[in-house]
Design an enzyme around this catalytic site. Structure first.
Site, PDB file in Angstrom:
ATOM      1  N   THR A 189       0.811  -1.221   0.000  1.00  0.00           N
ATOM      2  CA  THR A 189       0.000   0.000   0.000  1.00  0.00           C
ATOM      3  C   THR A 189       0.848   1.277   0.000  1.00  0.00           C
ATOM      4  O   THR A 189       0.323   2.367  -0.133  1.00  0.00           O
ATOM      5  CB  THR A 189      -0.930   0.047   1.242  1.00  0.00           C
ATOM      6  OG1 THR A 189      -0.111   0.131   2.407  1.00  0.00           O
ATOM      7  CG2 THR A 189      -1.810  -1.169   1.334  1.00  0.00           C
ATOM      8  N   CYS A 382     -10.892   6.424 -44.362  1.00  0.00           N
ATOM      9  CA  CYS A 382     -10.100   7.624 -44.660  1.00  0.00           C
ATOM     10  C   CYS A 382      -8.938   7.291 -45.592  1.00  0.00           C
ATOM     11  O   CYS A 382      -9.157   7.046 -46.769  1.00  0.00           O
ATOM     12  CB  CYS A 382      -9.663   8.293 -43.368  1.00  0.00           C
ATOM     13  SG  CYS A 382      -9.406  10.058 -43.600  1.00  0.00           S
ATOM     14  N   HIS A 508     -14.729   8.925 -40.571  1.00  0.00           N
ATOM     15  CA  HIS A 508     -14.311   8.020 -39.494  1.00  0.00           C
ATOM     16  C   HIS A 508     -15.522   7.486 -38.718  1.00  0.00           C
ATOM     17  O   HIS A 508     -15.876   8.040 -37.662  1.00  0.00           O
ATOM     18  CB  HIS A 508     -13.369   8.746 -38.525  1.00  0.00           C
ATOM     19  CG  HIS A 508     -12.041   9.024 -39.125  1.00  0.00           C
ATOM     20  ND1 HIS A 508     -10.977   8.151 -39.037  1.00  0.00           N
ATOM     21  CD2 HIS A 508     -11.609  10.079 -39.851  1.00  0.00           C
ATOM     22  CE1 HIS A 508      -9.942   8.662 -39.677  1.00  0.00           C
ATOM     23  NE2 HIS A 508     -10.292   9.824 -40.183  1.00  0.00           N
ATOM     24  N   GLU A 510     -15.738   5.000 -36.873  1.00  0.00           N
ATOM     25  CA  GLU A 510     -15.364   4.405 -35.581  1.00  0.00           C
ATOM     26  C   GLU A 510     -15.636   5.338 -34.408  1.00  0.00           C
ATOM     27  O   GLU A 510     -15.837   4.874 -33.283  1.00  0.00           O
ATOM     28  CB  GLU A 510     -13.889   3.968 -35.586  1.00  0.00           C
ATOM     29  CG  GLU A 510     -12.830   5.074 -35.600  1.00  0.00           C
ATOM     30  CD  GLU A 510     -12.469   5.596 -36.985  1.00  0.00           C
ATOM     31  OE1 GLU A 510     -13.294   5.446 -37.908  1.00  0.00           O
ATOM     32  OE2 GLU A 510     -11.377   6.168 -37.151  1.00  0.00           O
TER      33      GLU A 510
HETATM   34  N1  GLN Z   1      -3.628  11.514 -45.179  1.00  0.00           N
HETATM   35  C1  GLN Z   1      -4.951  11.499 -45.706  1.00  0.00           C
HETATM   36  C2  GLN Z   1      -5.530  12.900 -45.834  1.00  0.00           C
HETATM   37  O1  GLN Z   1      -5.072  13.814 -45.195  1.00  0.00           O
HETATM   38  C3  GLN Z   1      -5.870  10.630 -44.883  1.00  0.00           C
HETATM   39  C4  GLN Z   1      -6.117  11.161 -43.509  1.00  0.00           C
HETATM   40  C5  GLN Z   1      -6.698  10.142 -42.566  1.00  0.00           C
HETATM   41  O2  GLN Z   1      -6.649   8.943 -42.804  1.00  0.00           O
HETATM   42  N2  GLN Z   1      -7.215  10.586 -41.432  1.00  0.00           N
HETATM   43  O3  GLN Z   1      -6.457  13.102 -46.574  1.00  0.00           O
END
Ligand code: GLN
Length: 544
Positions: A189, A382, A508, A510
């Site tokens: 601890t 992307c 994105h 995600e």
């Molecule tokens: N490099 C690429 C761009 O700027 C993809 C960017 C990314 O994948 N976030 O368009």
């Protein structure tokens, strides 16, 4: 008036303060309270947008286009709180504001000091979050570890906050490590005692301790921590290592952490109800019907945090389909050296995430070609979409030298080029196409089937984009442009006909996936991975 909870960390970094904060937010929310969360980051960068993922991990993007710390991703995944540019403050931002004010002459000749000017700005930012969110409870996670030079102004602001808001409206939680020493077979601890001592030197007496540990804490150990740290015994919370981060809210609820917090604030609310979370997230996670293997082909594979939201969204897709997803992390440079067949043979699906710079690009393109030819479900995100376009152009349209001007500024066939709005931009920080934009989905496409909507809003972070000059050429070869940002006629989604699941997006997805509400692109991606085995006639059961 809102109540404020400060969460600090001690002993070592990487104890999961972000997940602990998000989990506390979750249990309080389950009692009908409106919560929001905020991260204070001690580094001097204005935001993590310019940092290498190896330094910082993923950059999380909010709807309003802020590039923020990845802990904000945990906050949005665990709770209903909507993160904005106000929910992440860094030393860089705080000093930037104070110095600009000084240059304008706003301080009327005063000497500008850490106390009260810097700490005042930090407190104002916390109050702003309370005001904008109208939350009942604001949780403020202080980045770094107690004892770091850089986090001192933030801790001092946290200490002062009690003076401004009143004792009953502020609560301090400290997250520490209680290590188990194998050779002595003992739980120690002392590091926790020292960490709390350091906190008390700053003037903060924690109300609650959350102790990360690999062994259960006995009553004696809890008593000792309580005595030495001056924290009530029931407020010494054990946070035993668990298999999934999504179990943490249940672990806290099991020790009535929500009750302890509410009684400090004198708040009364309905009992906590985590039944849906337990049933739809945790139980499904631990009762998979089969296993599928998904390869993630990127260049920051060595660091778990670099693709944090991607890995989580894949897990969410697994939870939704009640399958266990084994993630195979493949370095795209290894594909360049050894070929796609060697590294990707047998996987059930392939994902190529975002990225910047030319390292590993050819390996990503090869991986995409492998998915296309072998009808393996593919999701490109992307840069993953941009590489998919390069693959089509080269392999099916005969444009052998097709490239992105990011990698080859004088490319003869620039299928990906700089967004026109980016042409005169010189500063690197905060200048990409950022945040949520609408995207119109074309009828009768895979995207339409996946989203079941005609208009979507997704988050972006890029400078380059599909070059519309090549649209017709790709279209007549079977490429479908199924999502468009109509205002500027930008291609946001591409997909392939005659393939079970081949879809790539400029945004994105995600960032918007949650464990109890998997993003449709990930949900269907995992479903396609399960079905791939069905089509191929092989068993999905690979053992758990
Ligand atoms: N490099 C690429 C761009 O700027 C993809 C960017 C990314 O994948 N976030 O368009």
């Amino acid at each position: 008036m809102a109540k404020f909870i400060f969460i600090t960390g001690g002993v070592i970094s990487s104890l999961g303060k972000g997940i602990a904060s998000a989990s506390i937010g979750k249990i309080l929310e389950s009692r009908g309270l409106k919560v929001t969360l905020m991260k204070l980051d001690p580094y001097i960068n204005v935001d993590p947008g310019t940092m290498n993922p190896y330094q910082h991990g993923e950059v999380y993007v909010t709807d309003d286009g802020a590039e923020t710390d990845l802990d904000l991703g945990h906050y949005e995944r665990f709770t209903k709180a909507v993160m904005t540019k106000f929910n992440n403050a860094t030393t860089g931002q705080v000093y930037n504001t104070v110095i600009s004010r000084e240059r304008r002459g706003d301080y009327l000749g005063k000497t500008i000091q850490v106390i009260p000017h810097i700490t005042g700005e930090i407190k104002d930012r916390i109050k702003k979050v309370a005001q904008v969110s109208q939350a009942d409870i604001v949780l403020i996670e202080v980045g770094g570890t107690v004892g770091d030079i850089e986090s001192l102004p933030f801790l001092e602001a946290a200490r002062q906050f009690e003076l401004d808001a009143g004792e009953k409206n502020v609560l301090y939680i400290h997250l520490t490590l209680v290590p188990y020493i194998k050779v002595a077979d003992e739980i120690k601890t002392k590091p926790t005692q020292h960490s709390v001592q350091t906190l008390r030197q700053i003037g903060i007496q924690p109300d609650i301790l959350i102790c990360r540990t690999e062994k259960t804490l006995s009553d004696d150990v809890k008593e000792k921590i309580s005595l030495f740290c001056n924290v009530r015994k029931e407020a010494v919370i054990e946070s035993l290592d668990v298999e999934s981060i999504y179990q943490v809210p249940l672990v806290f609820k099991g020790q009535i952490l929500d009750e302890i917090i509410l009684s400090h604030f004198g708040l009364i609310s309905k009992p906590s109800d985590l039944k849906d979370w337990e049933k739809n997230v945790v139980e499904r996670l631990f009762s998979p019907k089969r296993t599928v293997q998904v390869a993630v082909v990127g260049k920051y594979i060595g660091l778990q945090d670099a693709y944090k939201s991607i890995y989580e969204a894949i897990i969410h897709g697994g939870i939704n389909n009640q399958v266990k997803v084994e993630i195979k992390k493949v370095d795209s440079e290894d594909i360049e050296k050894h070929g796609a067949q060697k590294l990707l043979d047998g996987v059930d699906a392939i994902l190529v995430p975002g990225g910047f710079g030319c390292r590993g690009i050819e390996g990503k393109i090869k991986a995409i070609g492998f998915a296309r030819k072998n009808k393996i479900p593919f999701l490109g995100i992307c840069l993953g979409m941009q590489c998919a376009v390069m693959d089509f152009a080269r392999a099916i349209c005969g444009l052998k030298d097709a490239n992105s001007t990011e990698f080859k500024p004088k490319a003869k066939n620039p299928v990906i080029n700089l967004l026109s709005e980016q042409k005169n931009i010189k500063d690197m920080g905060g200048t990409m196409r950022l945040g949520a934009y609408p995207c119109k989905i074309k009828k009768n496409t895979l995207a339409a089937r996946v989203y079941q909507k005609s208009l979507i809003f997704e988050r972006h972070r890029h400078r380059y984009e599909f070059n519309n000059k090549f649209r017709k050429r790709l279209e007549c070869r079977g490429v479908v442009f199924s999502g468009i940002y109509q205002k500027k006629n930008l291609v946001e989604i591409v997909e392939l006909k005659n393939h079970p699941y081949f879809i790539a997006v400029q945004f994105h997805p995600e960032f918007k996936s949650k464990p109890d509400a998997a993003h449709p692109l990930f949900r269907e991606f995992i479903r396609a991975a399960i079905e791939k085995n069905k089509y191929a006639g092989t068993s999905c059961l690979r053992g758990r």
